[in-house]
Design an enzyme around this catalytic site. Structure first.
Site, PDB file in Angstrom:
ATOM      1  N   ASP A  39       0.782  -1.271  -0.027  1.00  0.00           N
ATOM      2  CA  ASP A  39      -0.042  -0.055   0.101  1.00  0.00           C
ATOM      3  C   ASP A  39       0.976   1.212   0.018  1.00  0.00           C
ATOM      4  OD1 ASP A  39      -1.896  -2.074   0.635  1.00  0.00           O
ATOM      5  OD2 ASP A  39      -1.913  -1.463   2.679  1.00  0.00           O
ATOM      6  N   GLU A 209     -11.237  -1.368  -3.493  1.00  0.00           N
ATOM      7  CA  GLU A 209     -10.445  -0.421  -2.195  1.00  0.00           C
ATOM      8  C   GLU A 209      -9.349   0.283  -3.066  1.00  0.00           C
ATOM      9  OE1 GLU A 209      -9.184  -3.901  -0.030  1.00  0.00           O
ATOM     10  OE2 GLU A 209      -7.682  -4.313  -1.207  1.00  0.00           O
TER      11      GLU A 209
END
Length: 327
Positions: A39, A209
């Site tokens: 991420d 997401e």
């Protein structure tokens, strides 16, 4: 004595070879730094590249953030534990997906924590602040900035976007829903939209997401991750709109697994060097040798556009990108 001299000479020879190899490196390589990290949030501060990733491990071990800085995308310095649960008392585990902005000589780190599953749990999206990019970061609010579910969006995977008019927006959401909200100038809360609502849903088709947004040639590029983060189908898609709130109609995928290189390529960010008009995508992926969900590494590729402004498919590489110092 002879043996000692020989050992010293061998050590010097090894050091010189290592130094020479490091000096002659022309590409970043992928991954760009060692360790399991995911991420990644890529940004430029003071002509240095910075990457703020999730520490990829079981949730109970995700209680801190490390950061990495580089002058040229090749040589990276690790800044360990720039934030941890000692500075954010309500965060207990699953500290995820940092997003960072600089404002008024302070650095604001937005993060998800605790992986809450309902409004009855403590957690969500928080904000920490520091006087330097490498921290240490301390909790700004003493509580989550977003601590409940709105429009069915789990409060995780936050991204902070600054529009051309200097307004900051929080874009976030898991569980296949994405919200946008206008941030107050001090990042302590939100400014309602003209209709009185604080959170507007902007979920495009196939969204899962990891939202990300940037502005190019007057258009808003909205990007997100699709598929399952532990599976081989993780990927990045995008849409283009006329405002930060859309509407956004999905165009297609631009980052996908490559069976010859890696699986699970997704949850990214974008760096734009405006003076040189260079674009980079920083993302994570899973090596072909790994099957564990948390075996994720941070990588980088160049991002290119066609004559109509569409994003060209990104090719996964082992070489990464050429060394580049910011002008």
């Amino acid at each position: 004595m002879k043996k000692l001299i020989l050992c010293f000479a061998a050590a010097c020879s090894t050091w010189m070879v290592s130094a020479q190899v490091k000096t002659n490196v022309k590409h970043s390589g992928n991954p760009i730094f060692p360790g399991w990290y995911a991420d990644p949030e890529g940004v430029v501060f003071n002509k240095q590249y910075w990457v703020y990733p999730t520490f990829s491990a079981p949730y109970e071990q995700q209680v801190f953030f490390d950061a990495f800085s580089s002058p040229d995308l090749v040589h990276w310095t690790k800044h360990p534990h720039i934030m941890d649960t000692t500075g954010v008392k309500w965060a207990k585990k699953a500290i995820w997906a940092p997003a960072i902005v600089e404002k008024d000589r302070k650095y604001y780190l937005f993060f998800g924590a605790n992986d809450i599953q309902s409004d009855q749990e403590t957690g969500g999206i928080g904000v920490a602040v520091a006087s330097k990019p490498e921290g240490p970061y301390k909790d700004l609010l003493g509580k989550p900035l977003v601590g409940k579910f709105y429009n069915k969006a789990q409060p995780i995977d936050q991204y902070v976007f600054q529009d051309a008019d200097k307004q900051y927006y929080l874009i976030y959401g898991g569980w296949r829903h994405c919200n946008i909200a206008k941030l107050k100038g001090d990042f302590t809360g939100f400014i309602p939209f003209p209709d009185g609502q604080t959170f507007h849903e902007i979920t495009p088709d196939h969204y899962v997401e990891g939202p990300c947004m940037f502005l190019k040639d007057g258009k808003y590029y909205f990007m997100w991750s699709e598929g399952g983060w532990t599976g081989p189908d993780y990927s990045v898609a995008y849409a283009i709109g006329d405002s930060p709130a859309g509407p956004f109609k999905r165009i297609g995928k631009i980052l996908q697994p490559d069976p010859a290189i890696a699986n699970g390529a997704g949850h990214h960010s974008v760096i734009h060097l405006a003076k040189e008009n260079k674009w980079y995508i920083i993302y994570h992926r899973r090596p072909l040798t790994e099957t564990a969900g948390n075996s994720r590494e941070t990588c980088i590729e160049e991002l290119h556009f066609d004559e109509n402004g569409r994003i060209l498919p990104v090719k996964l590489t082992k070489e990464g990108v050429p060394a580049h110092r910011i002008q």
